[in-house]
Design a protein around this motif. Structure first.
Motif, PDB file in Angstrom:
ATOM      1  N   ILE A 214      -4.817  -0.815  -1.531  1.00 10.31           N
ATOM      2  CA  ILE A 214      -3.679  -1.750  -1.443  1.00 10.31           C
ATOM      3  C   ILE A 214      -4.002  -2.985  -0.602  1.00 10.31           C
ATOM      4  O   ILE A 214      -3.108  -3.762  -0.276  1.00 10.31           O
ATOM      5  CB  ILE A 214      -2.422  -1.052  -0.887  1.00 10.31           C
ATOM      6  CG1 ILE A 214      -2.648  -0.585   0.562  1.00 10.31           C
ATOM      7  CG2 ILE A 214      -2.026   0.117  -1.773  1.00 10.31           C
ATOM      8  CD1 ILE A 214      -1.351  -0.149   1.231  1.00 10.31           C
ATOM      9  N   ASP A 215      -5.271  -3.167  -0.235  1.00 14.05           N
ATOM     10  CA  ASP A 215      -5.607  -4.327   0.591  1.00 14.05           C
ATOM     11  C   ASP A 215      -5.836  -5.589  -0.221  1.00 14.05           C
ATOM     12  O   ASP A 215      -6.239  -6.625   0.321  1.00 14.05           O
ATOM     13  CB  ASP A 215      -6.824  -4.024   1.476  1.00 14.05           C
ATOM     14  CG  ASP A 215      -7.985  -3.431   0.698  1.00 14.05           C
ATOM     15  OD1 ASP A 215      -7.883  -3.349  -0.551  1.00 14.05           O
ATOM     16  OD2 ASP A 215      -8.981  -3.051   1.325  1.00 14.05           O
ATOM     17  N   ARG A 216      -5.605  -5.509  -1.514  1.00 14.19           N
ATOM     18  CA  ARG A 216      -5.660  -6.718  -2.339  1.00 14.19           C
ATOM     19  C   ARG A 216      -4.734  -6.541  -3.537  1.00 14.19           C
ATOM     20  O   ARG A 216      -4.574  -5.450  -4.074  1.00 14.19           O
ATOM     21  CB  ARG A 216      -7.085  -7.002  -2.811  1.00 14.19           C
ATOM     22  CG  ARG A 216      -7.739  -5.853  -3.550  1.00 14.19           C
ATOM     23  CD  ARG A 216      -9.198  -6.167  -3.883  1.00 14.19           C
ATOM     24  NE  ARG A 216      -9.832  -5.064  -4.575  1.00 14.19           N
ATOM     25  CZ  ARG A 216     -10.415  -4.026  -3.950  1.00 14.19           C
ATOM     26  NH1 ARG A 216     -10.415  -3.988  -2.617  1.00 14.19           N
ATOM     27  NH2 ARG A 216     -10.981  -3.059  -4.632  1.00 14.19           N
ATOM     28  N   MET A 217      -4.096  -7.664  -3.910  1.00 14.39           N
ATOM     29  CA  MET A 217      -3.219  -7.682  -5.078  1.00 14.39           C
ATOM     30  C   MET A 217      -3.529  -8.937  -5.891  1.00 14.39           C
ATOM     31  O   MET A 217      -3.862  -9.989  -5.321  1.00 14.39           O
ATOM     32  CB  MET A 217      -1.742  -7.701  -4.648  1.00 14.39           C
ATOM     33  CG  MET A 217      -1.239  -6.420  -4.046  1.00 14.39           C
ATOM     34  SD  MET A 217       0.560  -6.478  -3.682  1.00 14.39           S
ATOM     35  CE  MET A 217       0.570  -7.409  -2.149  1.00 14.39           C
ATOM     36  N   ALA A 244       8.138  -3.250   0.638  1.00 14.39           N
ATOM     37  CA  ALA A 244       6.955  -2.735  -0.070  1.00 14.39           C
ATOM     38  C   ALA A 244       5.699  -3.244   0.619  1.00 14.39           C
ATOM     39  O   ALA A 244       5.572  -4.437   0.900  1.00 14.39           O
ATOM     40  CB  ALA A 244       6.956  -3.178  -1.524  1.00 14.39           C
ATOM     41  N   LEU A 245       4.782  -2.329   0.899  1.00 17.59           N
ATOM     42  CA  LEU A 245       3.480  -2.723   1.435  1.00 17.59           C
ATOM     43  C   LEU A 245       2.625  -3.350   0.342  1.00 17.59           C
ATOM     44  O   LEU A 245       1.814  -4.240   0.613  1.00 17.59           O
ATOM     45  CB  LEU A 245       2.759  -1.497   2.012  1.00 17.59           C
ATOM     46  CG  LEU A 245       3.427  -0.797   3.192  1.00 17.59           C
ATOM     47  CD1 LEU A 245       2.697   0.510   3.509  1.00 17.59           C
ATOM     48  CD2 LEU A 245       3.462  -1.699   4.415  1.00 17.59           C
ATOM     49  N   ALA A 246       2.801  -2.877  -0.872  1.00 19.14           N
ATOM     50  CA  ALA A 246       2.002  -3.388  -1.992  1.00 19.14           C
ATOM     51  C   ALA A 246       2.604  -2.903  -3.304  1.00 19.14           C
ATOM     52  O   ALA A 246       3.335  -1.910  -3.337  1.00 19.14           O
ATOM     53  CB  ALA A 246       0.549  -2.920  -1.888  1.00 19.14           C
ATOM     54  N   VAL A 247       2.287  -3.621  -4.370  1.00 18.97           N
ATOM     55  CA  VAL A 247       2.599  -3.190  -5.733  1.00 18.97           C
ATOM     56  C   VAL A 247       1.287  -3.222  -6.514  1.00 18.97           C
ATOM     57  O   VAL A 247       0.565  -4.220  -6.477  1.00 18.97           O
ATOM     58  CB  VAL A 247       3.633  -4.115  -6.406  1.00 18.97           C
ATOM     59  CG1 VAL A 247       3.847  -3.691  -7.854  1.00 18.97           C
ATOM     60  CG2 VAL A 247       4.957  -4.097  -5.646  1.00 18.97           C
TER      61      VAL A 247
END
Length: 279
Positions: A214-217, A244-247
């Protein structure tokens, strides 16, 4: 040393790898998830939200030091078994995974969560018909990846069969899913979004998206994440910048007349771990 793939040594190694992966996942979150939680805490402007994130991080630290599960809901075991050429897919291989789940339930220990869907009878060891959920994938190495899934977030997951002309409604559906979930999903969450495939396949896509770092989107994932965070639900539903921390999104081809979309909600305890099977 290579032994016959149907040998007892191989099956014992699969069982051990499953148990070890579950132990790691239940006690320690992946570094990218911890980093995202710390980043959220550092950038939070709400005192209450910052305090909630601090408690979450303290909880994670305590679990690691004490060697105990991060959450009382240790989830149901979702397992991804990667099988290389030369290793036949047998019933024994799947039973070895189940044996690892039973050992983990006893040894860690894990809360027995698997019940008959109607009679609600508990098997007592997190196994039973269809449990653990095992997804088979081809690969170069024999690996076990586990994704223990708690019910609070899983219960808030949703699926919709859109029409191709409704593509612009995807962002709205993802945000609406989190709006309905609110604090019940134990935010800040990670959302796995599946787009395409079939009615049954899109749910699997959404869950598999939760295995991604999740360290990149990409730009579309950022757009979805921004839409969710604009809701202001915040940590544990008490308001704040980070809902949300990430999608993460995974796609598959689909019928020209269909546009399946699924959202698998994952709470902040985004547990996942992988072990290579060595025998």
């Amino acid at each position: 040393m290579m032994l016959p793939p149907s040998g007892e040594e191989l099956l014992a190694a699969v069982s051990d790898a499953t148990c070890q992966a579950l132990r790691e996942a239940e006690i320690r979150l992946p570094p990218d998830v911890i980093a995202a939680l710390r980043h959220a805490a550092e950038n939070e402007t709400s005192d209450i939200a910052r305090e909630e994130l601090g408690r979450i991080l303290e909880n994670i630290s305590l679990a690691g030091r004490l060697g105990v599960p991060i959450c009382q809901d240790t989830g149901v075991p979702v397992v991804y078994l990667t099988i290389p050429p030369g290793i036949p897919l047998t019933a024994g291989l799947l039973e070895a995974v189940a044996d690892g789940v039973r050992k983990a339930t006893h040894d860690i220990p894990l809360r027995p969560n698997a019940v008959h869907p109607l009679k609600r009878q508990n098997s007592g060891d997190n196994t039973g018909p269809g449990m653990p959920a095992i997804h088979i994938r081809p690969g170069d190495r024999l690996e076990v990846t586990v994704l223990p899934k708690g019910a609070g977030a899983e219960n808030m997951s949703r699926l919709v069969m859109l029409l191709p002309t409704q593509k612009d409604q995807i962002t709205r559906f993802v945000a609406e899913t989190m709006l309905v979930a609110g604090g019940k999903a134990c935010p800040p969450v990670i959302l796995g979004v599946g787009i395409g495939g079939t009615f049954d396949g899109v749910a699997a896509l959404a869950k598999e998206a939760l295995l991604e770092p999740i360290d990149r989107m990409d730009p579309f994932e950022h757009e979805l994440c921004d839409a969710v965070n604009a809701l202001g639900i915040g940590p544990m539903g008490l308001g704040g910048k980070t809902t949300a921390l990430a999608v993460k999104v995974k796609t598959a081809s689909c019928h020209t007349a269909s546009l399946p979309v699924a959202v698998n909600v994952q709470c902040w305890a985004a547990r996942r771990a992988k072990r290579e099977v060595v025998w």
